[in-house]
Design an enzyme around this catalytic site. Structure first.
Site, mmCIF file in Angstrom:
data_model
loop_
_atom_site.group_PDB
_atom_site.id
_atom_site.type_symbol
_atom_site.label_atom_id
_atom_site.label_comp_id
_atom_site.label_asym_id
_atom_site.label_seq_id
_atom_site.Cartn_x
_atom_site.Cartn_y
_atom_site.Cartn_z
ATOM 1 N N LYS A 1 -10.165 6.427 1.533
ATOM 2 C CA LYS A 1 -8.848 7.003 1.204
ATOM 3 C C LYS A 1 -8.964 7.904 -0.024
ATOM 4 C CE LYS A 1 -6.338 3.143 3.220
ATOM 5 N NZ LYS A 1 -5.866 1.767 2.997
ATOM 6 N N GLN B 1 -3.518 -2.151 -1.178
ATOM 7 C CA GLN B 1 -4.334 -2.535 -0.018
ATOM 8 C C GLN B 1 -4.116 -4.009 0.316
ATOM 9 O OE1 GLN B 1 -6.221 -0.408 1.781
ATOM 10 N NE2 GLN B 1 -7.041 -1.968 3.126
ATOM 11 N N ASP C 1 3.010 3.631 2.705
ATOM 12 C CA ASP C 1 2.692 2.723 3.820
ATOM 13 C C ASP C 1 3.906 2.532 4.742
ATOM 14 O OD1 ASP C 1 0.127 1.617 4.125
ATOM 15 O OD2 ASP C 1 0.382 0.295 2.394
HETATM 16 N N1 GUN Z 1 -4.978 -3.085 5.199
HETATM 17 C C1 GUN Z 1 -5.321 -2.730 6.467
HETATM 18 N N2 GUN Z 1 -4.541 -1.714 6.908
HETATM 19 C C2 GUN Z 1 -3.684 -1.436 5.908
HETATM 20 C C3 GUN Z 1 -2.642 -0.469 5.752
HETATM 21 O O1 GUN Z 1 -2.324 0.333 6.649
HETATM 22 N N3 GUN Z 1 -2.010 -0.467 4.547
HETATM 23 C C4 GUN Z 1 -2.334 -1.335 3.556
HETATM 24 N N4 GUN Z 1 -1.639 -1.265 2.409
HETATM 25 N N5 GUN Z 1 -3.293 -2.233 3.656
HETATM 26 C C5 GUN Z 1 -3.963 -2.275 4.829
#
Ligand code: GUN
Length: 301
Positions: free
Chosen positions: A54, A98, A121
């Site tokens: 990311k 996350q 998100d």
């Molecule tokens: N962990 C796995 N997928 C995601 C996601 O799309 N967002 C977040 N914040 N954590 C994750």
């Protein structure tokens, strides 16, 4: 029939190119540089890989990108203090904590502490509610369903899904429910199926669009699929692959790809389908947050 294979990597690259161009334009015209903060707690190796990619992608897009790596023993209060600092930081337009978080942290409380206008998100109740009531012009839509929707529209060559039926297999808050809302917003006739649904094969066989998001390797079989249907596979499962040698594994989706590709009109592969779209849509959401902060219309995708 042999299905068109939907190239998620190519569509994701196209989205990222559009984000890069719009970012350069935004910086030049308003001086606002999109900023994203990713918070990771603990040392889960899979989470660390996601968070690194990311950060790399954000830098590639021309964003201001910060990663906060916190010890697994961080207290709930300390984590909430960090979220509040990021909420107040004008250089940050997108905050992503996350998941999963360690057991002693109340994940729900942390997510609801993120300012809704920085919740890239799309997990905050405000954004869930806006999507559910069709106010997508001011909402953030969760990245995986947003990416799945873009692939669906590109594969079918239309934004309006009037007259088409869709079955979403899986009712998670992160994928199944928001995906159903997006399909509904595009005028599809939508059914959500799950582990208690009777005659799942018979139901899936009625669908012009099938979205599989259940986390069960290769569950959707070829003889479930209506000829010509669009099949979107959100699953990522690692299974044993003895044919590749002892102890080897491979990635598969929730769809039996080889069988379904014989029947479907279009289908996403795993890997290379929905997967690459998630980070691309996170970048698009962060740009959207920055555009809103600058009072500029975000570019359509
Ligand atoms: N962990 C796995 N997928 C995601 C996601 O799309 N967002 C977040 N914040 N954590 C994750």
């Amino acid at each position: 029939m042999t299905a068109q294979i939907i190239d998620g990597k190519a569509v994701a690259e196209d989205v990222v190119e559009q984000v890069k161009a719009a970012t350069a334009d935004l910086v030049a015209k308003s001086g606002v540089k999109p900023g994203i903060a990713v918070v990771i707690v603990g040392e889960d190796p899979a989470s660390q890989v996601y968070v690194r990619s990311k950060g790399r992608k954000a830098t590639e897009c021309g964003f201001h990108s910060v990663t906060h790596t916190m010890d697994a023993s961080i207290s709930q209060d300390h984590l909430l203090t960090l979220v509040n600092q990021l909420n107040a930081d004008p250089a940050i337009h997108g905050i992503l904590v996350q998941l999963p978080l360690p057991d002693h942290i109340d994940e729900g409380e942390v997510i609801q502490a993120i300012a809704p206008d920085k919740d890239v998100d799309g997990f905050h109740f405000i954004n869930v509610g806006k999507l559910g009531t069709g106010q997508t012009d001011t909402a953030f839509v969760p990245c995986t369903p947003a990416g799945s929707m873009l692939l669906t529209k590109r594969a079918l060559g239309r934004d309006d899904l009037s007259g088409l039926t869709a079955v979403v297999v899986g009712r998670s808050n992160i994928v199944g429910k928001p995906m159903a809302n997006l399909l509904l917003a595009a005028n599809a006739t939508v059914t959500i199926a799950h582990s208690r649904t009777p005659d799942l094969p018979g139901l899936v066989a009625t669908a012009d669009i099938v979205v599989a998001a259940v986390g069960r390797p290769q569950m959707v079989r070829g003889d479930w699929i209506k000829p010509g249907a669009c099949v979107i596979d959100v699953g990522i499962n690692r299974i044993d692959a003895p044919e590749k040698g002892e102890g080897k594994t491979r990635l598969v989706g929730d769809v039996h790809f080889e069988e379904c590709a014989q029947v479907a009109g279009s289908i996403t592969p795993v890997p290379g389908g929905v997967g690459p779209m998630t980070i691309a849509m996170l970048m698009a959401n962060t740009l959207t947050g920055a555009c809103r902060a600058a009072g500029v219309e975000p570019p359509p995708l």
